[in-house]
Design a protein around this motif. Sequence first.
Motif, PDB file in Angstrom:
ATOM      1  N   GLY A   1     -84.099   4.465  56.243  1.00 48.01           N
ATOM      2  CA  GLY A   1     -84.187   5.919  56.223  1.00 48.01           C
ATOM      3  C   GLY A   1     -82.838   6.600  56.399  1.00 48.01           C
ATOM      4  O   GLY A   1     -82.655   7.750  55.978  1.00 48.01           O
ATOM      5  N   GLY A   2     -81.890   5.901  56.990  1.00 49.52           N
ATOM      6  CA  GLY A   2     -80.562   6.470  57.175  1.00 49.52           C
ATOM      7  C   GLY A   2     -79.834   6.735  55.867  1.00 49.52           C
ATOM      8  O   GLY A   2     -78.809   7.416  55.843  1.00 49.52           O
ATOM      9  N   ASN A   3     -80.367   6.193  54.775  1.00 57.49           N
ATOM     10  CA  ASN A   3     -79.764   6.446  53.460  1.00 57.49           C
ATOM     11  C   ASN A   3     -80.364   7.674  52.767  1.00 57.49           C
ATOM     12  O   ASN A   3     -79.866   8.088  51.714  1.00 57.49           O
ATOM     13  N   ASN A   4     -81.427   8.221  53.307  1.00 55.75           N
ATOM     14  CA  ASN A   4     -82.159   9.278  52.594  1.00 55.75           C
ATOM     15  C   ASN A   4     -81.282  10.486  52.280  1.00 55.75           C
ATOM     16  O   ASN A   4     -81.251  10.974  51.144  1.00 55.75           O
ATOM     17  N   ALA A   5     -80.584  10.984  53.295  1.00 57.23           N
ATOM     18  CA  ALA A   5     -79.800  12.197  53.072  1.00 57.23           C
ATOM     19  C   ALA A   5     -78.728  11.950  52.014  1.00 57.23           C
ATOM     20  O   ALA A   5     -78.495  12.788  51.133  1.00 57.23           O
ATOM     21  N   THR A   6     -78.113  10.808  52.081  1.00 56.13           N
ATOM     22  CA  THR A   6     -77.067  10.492  51.110  1.00 56.13           C
ATOM     23  C   THR A   6     -77.635  10.414  49.700  1.00 56.13           C
ATOM     24  O   THR A   6     -77.021  10.894  48.734  1.00 56.13           O
ATOM     25  N   LEU A   7     -78.807   9.818  49.572  1.00 60.11           N
ATOM     26  CA  LEU A   7     -79.427   9.752  48.249  1.00 60.11           C
ATOM     27  C   LEU A   7     -79.792  11.152  47.765  1.00 60.11           C
ATOM     28  O   LEU A   7     -79.698  11.446  46.567  1.00 60.11           O
ATOM     29  N   GLY A   8     -80.157  12.007  48.701  1.00 57.35           N
ATOM     30  CA  GLY A   8     -80.442  13.390  48.324  1.00 57.35           C
ATOM     31  C   GLY A   8     -79.207  14.089  47.771  1.00 57.35           C
ATOM     32  O   GLY A   8     -79.282  14.818  46.778  1.00 57.35           O
ATOM     33  N   THR A   9     -78.072  13.872  48.399  1.00 58.19           N
ATOM     34  CA  THR A   9     -76.852  14.509  47.879  1.00 58.19           C
ATOM     35  C   THR A   9     -76.442  13.893  46.546  1.00 58.19           C
ATOM     36  O   THR A   9     -75.940  14.590  45.666  1.00 58.19           O
ATOM     37  N   LEU A  10     -76.651  12.593  46.407  1.00 65.78           N
ATOM     38  CA  LEU A  10     -76.314  11.957  45.135  1.00 65.78           C
ATOM     39  C   LEU A  10     -77.167  12.534  44.007  1.00 65.78           C
ATOM     40  O   LEU A  10     -76.678  12.785  42.896  1.00 65.78           O
ATOM     41  N   ALA A  11     -78.432  12.735  44.299  1.00 73.32           N
ATOM     42  CA  ALA A  11     -79.310  13.320  43.279  1.00 73.32           C
ATOM     43  C   ALA A  11     -78.779  14.672  42.826  1.00 73.32           C
ATOM     44  O   ALA A  11     -78.825  15.016  41.639  1.00 73.32           O
ATOM     45  N   GLN A  12     -78.252  15.443  43.761  1.00 74.57           N
ATOM     46  CA  GLN A  12     -77.707  16.755  43.409  1.00 74.57           C
ATOM     47  C   GLN A  12     -76.439  16.631  42.558  1.00 74.57           C
ATOM     48  O   GLN A  12     -76.248  17.375  41.600  1.00 74.57           O
ATOM     49  N   ASP A  13     -75.589  15.706  42.949  1.00 75.47           N
ATOM     50  CA  ASP A  13     -74.361  15.519  42.161  1.00 75.47           C
ATOM     51  C   ASP A  13     -74.674  15.035  40.746  1.00 75.47           C
ATOM     52  O   ASP A  13     -74.016  15.444  39.784  1.00 75.47           O
TER      53      ASP A  13
END
Lengths: 253, 253, 253, 253, 253, 253
Positions: F115-127
């Motif tokens: 779950g610690g990767n969730n926020a990062t994956l969210g930002t990647l999706a935006q980029d």
Amino acid sequence: MTAKLAEMTTLEAAQAADDGTVVVIPVGAFEQHGAGLPLATDQIRAEALADAVAEALPGKVVIGPGVPVGVSPHHQAFAGTVSLRPALFAAVVREYVESLAAHGWRRFLVVTGHGGNNATLGTLAQDLLRDRPDLEFAWTPVTVLAGDAVGAMELTPVSGHSGEAETAQMLHIAPHLVRHDLLDPGTTTPDQLDPFARLARSVRHPAVALPYDRLSPTGVLGDPRRATAEDGRAILAEATDRIVAFIKEWLDT
Amino acid sequence: MTAKLAEMTTLEAAQAADDGTVVVIPVGAFEQHGAGLPLATDQIRAEALADAVAEALPGKVVIGPGVPVGVSPHHQAFAGTVSLRPALFAAVVREYVESLAAHGWRRFLVVTGHGGNNATLGTLAQDLLRDRPDLEFAWTPVTVLAGDAVGAMELTPVSGHSGEAETAQMLHIAPHLVRHDLLDPGTTTPDQLDPFARLARSVRHPAVALPYDRLSPTGVLGDPRRATAEDGRAILAEATDRIVAFIKEWLDT
Amino acid sequence: MTAKLAEMTTLEAAQAADDGTVVVIPVGAFEQHGAGLPLATDQIRAEALADAVAEALPGKVVIGPGVPVGVSPHHQAFAGTVSLRPALFAAVVREYVESLAAHGWRRFLVVTGHGGNNATLGTLAQDLLRDRPDLEFAWTPVTVLAGDAVGAMELTPVSGHSGEAETAQMLHIAPHLVRHDLLDPGTTTPDQLDPFARLARSVRHPAVALPYDRLSPTGVLGDPRRATAEDGRAILAEATDRIVAFIKEWLDT
Amino acid sequence: MTAKLAEMTTLEAAQAADDGTVVVIPVGAFEQHGAGLPLATDQIRAEALADAVAEALPGKVVIGPGVPVGVSPHHQAFAGTVSLRPALFAAVVREYVESLAAHGWRRFLVVTGHGGNNATLGTLAQDLLRDRPDLEFAWTPVTVLAGDAVGAMELTPVSGHSGEAETAQMLHIAPHLVRHDLLDPGTTTPDQLDPFARLARSVRHPAVALPYDRLSPTGVLGDPRRATAEDGRAILAEATDRIVAFIKEWLDT
Amino acid sequence: MTAKLAEMTTLEAAQAADDGTVVVIPVGAFEQHGAGLPLATDQIRAEALADAVAEALPGKVVIGPGVPVGVSPHHQAFAGTVSLRPALFAAVVREYVESLAAHGWRRFLVVTGHGGNNATLGTLAQDLLRDRPDLEFAWTPVTVLAGDAVGAMELTPVSGHSGEAETAQMLHIAPHLVRHDLLDPGTTTPDQLDPFARLARSVRHPAVALPYDRLSPTGVLGDPRRATAEDGRAILAEATDRIVAFIKEWLDT
Amino acid sequence: MTAKLAEMTTLEAAQAADDGTVVVIPVGAFEQHGAGLPLATDQIRAEALADAVAEALPGKVVIGPGVPVGVSPHHQAFAGTVSLRPALFAAVVREYVESLAAHGWRRFLVVTGHGGNNATLGTLAQDLLRDRPDLEFAWTPVTVLAGDAVGAMELTPVSGHSGEAETAQMLHIAPHLVRHDLLDPGTTTPDQLDPFARLARSVRHPAVALPYDRLSPTGVLGDPRRATAEDGRAILAEATDRIVAFIKEWLDT
């Protein structure tokens, strides 16, 4: 005395830091909100919430500098939208935090009027955990704090951006900036979506980021005509209460 | 209609871009201004100038999102100062410009209330020249545009930050934010400086950056008590005229 | 003994650091200078000035490694121009400074033969102020130090890059690299400029960066035929005196 | 006519680009070379080789701007050493290449007088392969090109930095910069090394980077007294021949 | 007990760090290996070598997390190839090293099954030398450690990627992943290369990076049909012996 | 045929890209999981889920390279934890996606066991939304997909990391890696937490990131002894079904 750091002198700021105040940082977005709401809607709502919290907790909170532009690539197809990349937005908030930490502040709460900033704030929290374990950093969106008030509203099946809840807040906070006659329903039911967009909206996970011009030709999800200023007042009140309770408990730890 | 993009809807923004308006971006600082002026002084002055320009050029100018925090490492010793690194500040302004360029705007003027942003804006102009030759990017400080008005004031031998000219502007624009009773002279003559600081102030080049706690214990250079609101009005008027003339000529090219 | 670090051994360098010498770092550009001057003109002038300063201050100054390429996006349309981005140029100078600081040097003076590096050096000074308050960092352009000598020359109304003052310096320092028969006037009067370029040149602020192919088809501003080696000698002498005086006072602080 | 771009005008550079010349970029280091050799030794050797190549291939080669400082963290313990990080060094060379490619050049050969730059040049070649498949980029160290000439010298069992081969080149190229009386043997046999350093030197792989103050108290590996200018001439000649042959064949492809 | 950190618990990891173990980090590539070998070939070989080393040195070595994707821009033309930029690959390995160093490990050996990672590992070693002088960092390719075993094989004049030696290792380690019937010779003689590719392969320096689709239409250099599992066993054994000897001596320093 | 790209040849990969398969990328963490579970727990679970999905959708899905290390600063106090910064983790996944997109794939689903990767994956999706609007990118955690199965388990009031649900999955997927005798309850009730940690766990927003050594001395939240392999099988089955349904619908859009 003002709770806004922007309006304080350096001597007043020094006193506020000594007092162990929590720094509330309102951040928003600069993005389309349909034909009826202004580009700064999210920042306006975040600042209103910060102000309400500060008013409820005199001497306990200062309001730091805001970030008027957020992470909004999904709205870029609509004119006027300005967006920062996630890494840039995080860097800005981080510089705020580290500058203020150098003056003695230890507790920071970012209030974001724009859900598109959530993931970035999550990554910033992780970076600060690693690099600045001496600080306590929290962040929160606005509308999700007001589950009861929003739940009491009658929302269309598809609802969200520039929809009932957001319009209600603007009707309460800044009615002069609402183009009342241009409040029209946007996408309100799943069948108005193309299949991939419908799939993406139907589940929370797997999560998919979609451009808003694919979700709604006007950039609106929901029917803003259903919103009332009273709904907005209730949302703001509930959100304020939630944050105030959080900060009170925080200051006791 | 408002000239502030923040208060426009996306449809109004689309129209303004189509109209070939110049985007004025007010940037400032979030830094100490002595015992008498608020931390946001530079941003307040930049916004006031942007507003005055927009008022003088209806339909020709829109005011873009501001940057409330600037490059202020030299004030970091004073509580409340928040600072962005030059590269970060440049990146933020660049994202504003590129986001708006995507909607059709081609001309940008950054008005900075803080001289500490000048060098960074200079480098940004160079980067844009390289990467975005399709855009026209200009920037300007505030007070230096008003040479006549400032020249008519009686300044102390050492004068500058939070001194006569800056205080005058705040007395005119936001008198309610000035702590009139706390306006005290700071460093006013070279002999109050240590030798290296005196050397640094004595020549324009070689250029030396110095922390302001080395220049003045209160962060003030000059005697703010000499300032009047009328001086401030004159400074703002002259600066406005200069920019208005520039934009008019620009729009004719 | 040589003042050039490049020609010293490590033992000699250790001694120079112990002696508290000021490090002078000559930086320039690698860019078009019209039909008559070589691409390295700015670096040649910076090095000549550094040499003259070192000669006047034996044992007080060492000359550090140079940066032969500067920030020149505005000349990129002309063949042979090589340019570093501002952030990259700043990083290179910073690494020089930090490497030498690790050996004990504390005072650094960058002499730039290219005005296009000024803004970048300004931002570097700010970053060093923040990160390395233990160091003293100064920088200076060349020609602007010689206001009297340049003022005594007869310049065309539009003058500057590869014009009278710059050509004069090269005639004095490196006449063998000047194509005397190819020294032709470039843009010399405002009416030769297009309206936007004319506007940009007419005021200092708002500041606009323009590509030089828009300012002059040959890349020259002014009439280099008016330059004499004697003018160049005077410019170099005045600039040297100014820096020598600065360093002497600096070493006394 | 000169082959040095630095000494060319923009018009001459344009011609050279049109002629399809190969750009030779000499890079070196700014680092300790023991008590006998100057800090710029590596750059001096690289430039001498570039000059020799250009002389042998008139009209086929231009010499681009150099990079006087390289990647030298392993020498940082010795005074005067200046070092760029690998990523920064790569970025500088890349900007050179991309600036010149914009003027039409397609073939680049970096000659590095410093082995510490090899890995960085290797990574740059990979990045260019990805981003600029239209360019041809080669790089080479100096001394390793002269296997026969070095093989004919009598080296000590441990030999290398500031040792026989490097000193020989300096005796040939720049004898006035050699402190002949200070040429003393450094570490010459494995038993002078500590166990980990001895292990690291005993195998090529696994590869270990070691700081030179751990390898030799004077920074010298080998016995520079054994070097002669004639050895240096032979090394330079062999290296020149190798590169000339390479470029001739290259130009035929 | 396993030597794989991945399979250890945190308590076991704590013990292994206390024991002063060497961390072996296997890295590879995710790239084409012709019609006969899988994309993960390089990672598979690196892991097999790491396993063999760990088995030979029980209690002395732990195997850290691997990096399954390496620096492979030269293979990007072939489907399935995934590549990291050099700076990114270096950053990943560095984070591994720094994370583990925080737990007490001091010695790191990266085993790379992919030669395309060599330069990047070289630059990482330099950066660590500068920033983490408290650590000992070594790296090694695989096949080059087995000079005798490879020398005993009959290679085609042009040989290398997916050729005899690499295929042999896969036949020994993971025969089920080899498409035996699709092992066909690729480019085997210089005359099959275009002139520039032939020049690039003919010398070690000047060094040129070439895309593999230019070297071989199938991505294979050499004749994989000549490989036997026994050759692979010999290569792995020799490489293991070399690393084991290195680590034993290392642990004694 | 295998669905694992790692085991495919380049020819098979080309075919899979042509077939319009979805790329599933399993990512995890390399972090403490208490005394009973291995460091690779999250990666093992992500890979198991990816395998199950691929098995259920033959020919529709390929499994791309994994990322064995995730964003785990909150576990860094526990030995063996290796962590990537959010920006670095995002850059790695992005390079995977962009490399594969170059071969023709258009749809990507990242399955994160951590779950610690969730926020990062969210930002990647935006980029990616901004830079690669031609791609469709989705991501999902594992356990939250199995709400029914987890809801059927008896969890302690505080439960989560290394607790009932996670242990159950490992008992099903990799029982040989579970230290059954060391499965002990960690923090199981709020009163075991310090006040700030208790506050942070009591609300979803404001969100606070906390180091796990502050949440539990053993790094465990919940009582892993309550877990059964059957629970794990149910969790995996439910999560698989959810993803399979998503992909089926996706492929129809």
